[in-house]
Design an enzyme around this catalytic site. Structure first.
Site, PDB file in Angstrom:
ATOM      1  N   ARG A   6      -3.991   7.052  -0.469  1.00 20.35           N
ATOM      2  CA  ARG A   6      -4.453   5.665  -0.438  1.00 20.35           C
ATOM      3  C   ARG A   6      -4.271   5.062  -1.819  1.00 20.35           C
ATOM      4  O   ARG A   6      -4.859   5.515  -2.797  1.00 20.35           O
ATOM      5  CB  ARG A   6      -5.921   5.595  -0.024  1.00 20.35           C
ATOM      6  CG  ARG A   6      -6.204   6.296   1.294  1.00 20.35           C
ATOM      7  CD  ARG A   6      -7.530   5.887   1.879  1.00 20.35           C
ATOM      8  NE  ARG A   6      -7.421   4.588   2.492  1.00 20.35           N
ATOM      9  CZ  ARG A   6      -6.923   4.369   3.708  1.00 20.35           C
ATOM     10  NH1 ARG A   6      -6.500   5.356   4.459  1.00 20.35           N
ATOM     11  NH2 ARG A   6      -6.850   3.139   4.187  1.00 20.35           N
ATOM     12  N   LYS A  46       0.443   3.862   4.255  1.00 15.34           N
ATOM     13  CA  LYS A  46       0.739   3.542   5.662  1.00 15.34           C
ATOM     14  C   LYS A  46       2.043   4.256   6.040  1.00 15.34           C
ATOM     15  O   LYS A  46       2.075   5.482   6.042  1.00 15.34           O
ATOM     16  CB  LYS A  46       0.809   2.025   5.837  1.00 15.34           C
ATOM     17  CG  LYS A  46      -0.520   1.301   5.522  1.00 15.34           C
ATOM     18  CD  LYS A  46      -0.403  -0.175   5.800  1.00 15.34           C
ATOM     19  CE  LYS A  46      -1.684  -0.945   5.754  1.00 15.34           C
ATOM     20  NZ  LYS A  46      -2.339  -1.112   4.463  1.00 15.34           N
ATOM     21  N   THR A  80       0.879  -1.167   0.000  1.00 16.56           N
ATOM     22  CA  THR A  80       0.000   0.000   0.000  1.00 16.56           C
ATOM     23  C   THR A  80       0.918   1.219   0.000  1.00 16.56           C
ATOM     24  O   THR A  80       2.115   1.112   0.296  1.00 16.56           O
ATOM     25  CB  THR A  80      -0.872   0.049   1.274  1.00 16.56           C
ATOM     26  OG1 THR A  80      -0.017  -0.117   2.397  1.00 16.56           O
ATOM     27  CG2 THR A  80      -1.934  -1.037   1.268  1.00 16.56           C
TER      28      THR A  80
HETATM   29  C1  PLP Z   1      -0.248  -6.504   4.665  1.00 16.64           C
HETATM   30  C2  PLP Z   1      -1.395  -5.844   4.013  1.00 16.64           C
HETATM   31  N1  PLP Z   1      -1.633  -6.077   2.720  1.00 16.64           N
HETATM   32  C3  PLP Z   1      -2.664  -5.497   2.071  1.00 16.64           C
HETATM   33  C4  PLP Z   1      -3.519  -4.645   2.726  1.00 16.64           C
HETATM   34  C5  PLP Z   1      -4.705  -4.100   1.986  1.00 16.64           C
HETATM   35  O1  PLP Z   1      -4.659  -2.792   1.746  1.00 16.64           O
HETATM   36  P1  PLP Z   1      -5.991  -1.958   1.365  1.00 16.64           P
HETATM   37  O2  PLP Z   1      -6.747  -1.815   2.630  1.00 16.64           O
HETATM   38  O3  PLP Z   1      -5.424  -0.711   0.820  1.00 16.64           O
HETATM   39  O4  PLP Z   1      -6.726  -2.751   0.337  1.00 16.64           O
HETATM   40  C6  PLP Z   1      -3.305  -4.354   4.068  1.00 16.64           C
HETATM   41  C7  PLP Z   1      -4.206  -3.421   4.780  1.00 16.64           C
HETATM   42  O5  PLP Z   1      -4.170  -3.189   5.910  1.00 16.64           O
HETATM   43  C8  PLP Z   1      -2.228  -4.972   4.731  1.00 16.64           C
HETATM   44  O6  PLP Z   1      -1.992  -4.768   6.036  1.00 16.64           O
END
Ligand code: PLP
Length: 418
Positions: A232, A226, A223
């Site tokens: 986003r 974060k 992502t």
């Molecule tokens: C390790 C990991 N991969 C993928 C995602 C998914 O991201 P999104 O919420 O932007 O779809 C998250 C979300 O918290 C995550 O912690």
């Protein structure tokens, strides 16, 4: 935001209230942060008006001279920062990025081995409730019961027995480092492709606080909102030999036109992440998480793995006679926003788990340091001891307010930058 106020006062009001909330509470959900004013400006720009299906120089619509420039900058910066041979910055978010990787690496019904959701993995790593466990055959690995760390012998055993085409490593709720080299050796031994999802800790891979995924992995996903402090969004980085399959999977396989305003925000965030200030920020995120862990342990809390190597800590609230939800609710009342979370081998359900997950990325962006982390640990302890005492919670809330006032929120408080 004069135009918004005039056109839609209800939305304007909600945004103003959210600004207030983000400025006045301690935001400790480990996946959240404050994007810089520059990132917010790019993301709120007129680039949102443009359609641009395809890739730079290979678009399906005319008028791309500026959009191509934006995307090429984002791609070039991503490749350089993460030392990757190829980058695709079009995924709408982290889950679509992972979905595109499945599409790129496996046919329908392919086999994936990923970290168990209950052990700290993400839904998209093969959980039965997600597309990854519905459309693909999935198996999961977990943690060593004694240490709470990834059971690499178990991963190897599962890989041999299950024979996956793809192995996912990376986690959403794991306070220790991921050994990419060990995963790569296991993946190679069964002919699987290795994907590292570094969404939570991507910045630490840049600052040297966590090993880098390349050259060990075939694909890295992340992502961008974060620790990376972008808008986003999502991105996929990979070896050159997978570039065509990854690009085809994102478009036309899964998505239509990219969100160009987000691509611009990602480019800005990547430029910021290339600076020495950002590496220093990441070091401080980890030092702060360690200080928070020490502060909590010294006040009697049990932490999963007894500490942290990264940006988050996982409290076993059950050991304190609480549940994660009870503690998270009381903390929110006191102005400390974290989230209830499963802990390894949790006897409770995901809806009402035993753990509480807390992270330091957002507080560190505000400029808080180890002294403040100890203060926060003290406030968490006071909250846990006064769950139903409204007066005590009011008192903690006002201490939180004072702390926040001393550390302006970037992108919200005028004049404060990341
Ligand atoms: C390790 C990991 N991969 C993928 C995602 C998914 O991201 P999104 O919420 O932007 O779809 C998250 C979300 O918290 C995550 O912690």
């Amino acid at each position: 935001m004069d135009h918004l106020r005039a056109t839609d006062p209800e939305i304007d009001q909600l945004i103003e209230q959210e600004k207030q909330r983000q400025a006045s509470v301690l935001r400790m959900i480990p996946s959240e942060n404050y994007a810089s004013p520059a990132v917010l400006e790019a993301t709120g720009s007129v680039l949102a008006n443009k359609y641009s299906e395809g890739y730079p120089s290979k678009r399906y619509y005319q008028g791309q001279e500026n959009i191509d420039g934006v995307e090429l900058l984002a791609v070039g910066r991503a490749k350089e920062l993460f030392q990757a041979e190829h980058a695709n910055v079009q995924p709408y978010s982290g889950s679509p990025a992972n979905m595109a990787v499945y599409l790129a690496l496996m046919g329908k019904g392919g086999k994936v081995l990923g970290m168990d959701l209950a052990a700290g993995g993400h839904l998209t790593h093969g959980a039965k409730a997600s597309f990854s466990g519905i459309f693909y055959e999935s198996a999961s690995y977990g943690l060593d019961r004694d240490t709470g760390r990834i059971d690499l012998a178990g991963v190897r055993r599962m890989a041999r027995e299950f024979k996956p085409q793809v192995i996912f490593c990376g986690a959403s709720s794991y306070p220790r480092q991921i050994d990419f080299a060990a995963f790569a050796e296991i993946a190679a031994s069964v002919g699987a492709k290795l994907v590292a999802d570094v969404s939570h800790f991507s910045g630490l891979c840049l600052s040297g606080d966590h090993p880098a995924p390349f050259p060990h992995v075939d694909v890295m996903t992340s992502t961008t909102h974060k620790l990376l402090r972008g808008p986003r969004g999502g991105m996929i980085l990979c070896k050159a030999e997978l570039a065509g399959a990854v690009d085809k999977a994102v478009f036309p396989g899964l998505q239509g036109g990219p969100h160009n305003q987000v691509t611009a925000g990602i480019a800005v965030a990547l430029k910021e992440a290339a600076s020495p200030d950002y590496a220093d920020y990441c070091h401080r995120v980890v030092n702060n998480a360690k200080a928070l862990a020490e502060g909590l342990i010294s006040r009697g809390f049990n932490l999963v793995t007894n500490g942290t190597d990264n940006h988050l800590v996982l409290i076993d609230a059950g050991a304190a006679g609480l549940t994660g939800k009870v503690l998270a609710t009381a903390l929110e009342r006191a102005g400390i926003v974290a989230n209830a979370n499963k802990i390894p081998f949790d006897p409770r359900s995901a809806n009402d788990p035993s753990g509480l997950r807390m992270g330091t990325p957002a507080l560190t962006t505000r400029g808080m340091g180890e002294t403040e982390m100890d203060l926060v640990a003290g406030l968490v302890h006071q909250t846990a001891a006064n769950l139903n005492d409204e007066g005590a919670l009011d008192n903690i809330r006002s201490l939180v307010g004072e702390l926040c006032a001393g550390f302006p929120a970037p992108g919200i408080t005028p004049g404060s930058e990341c």
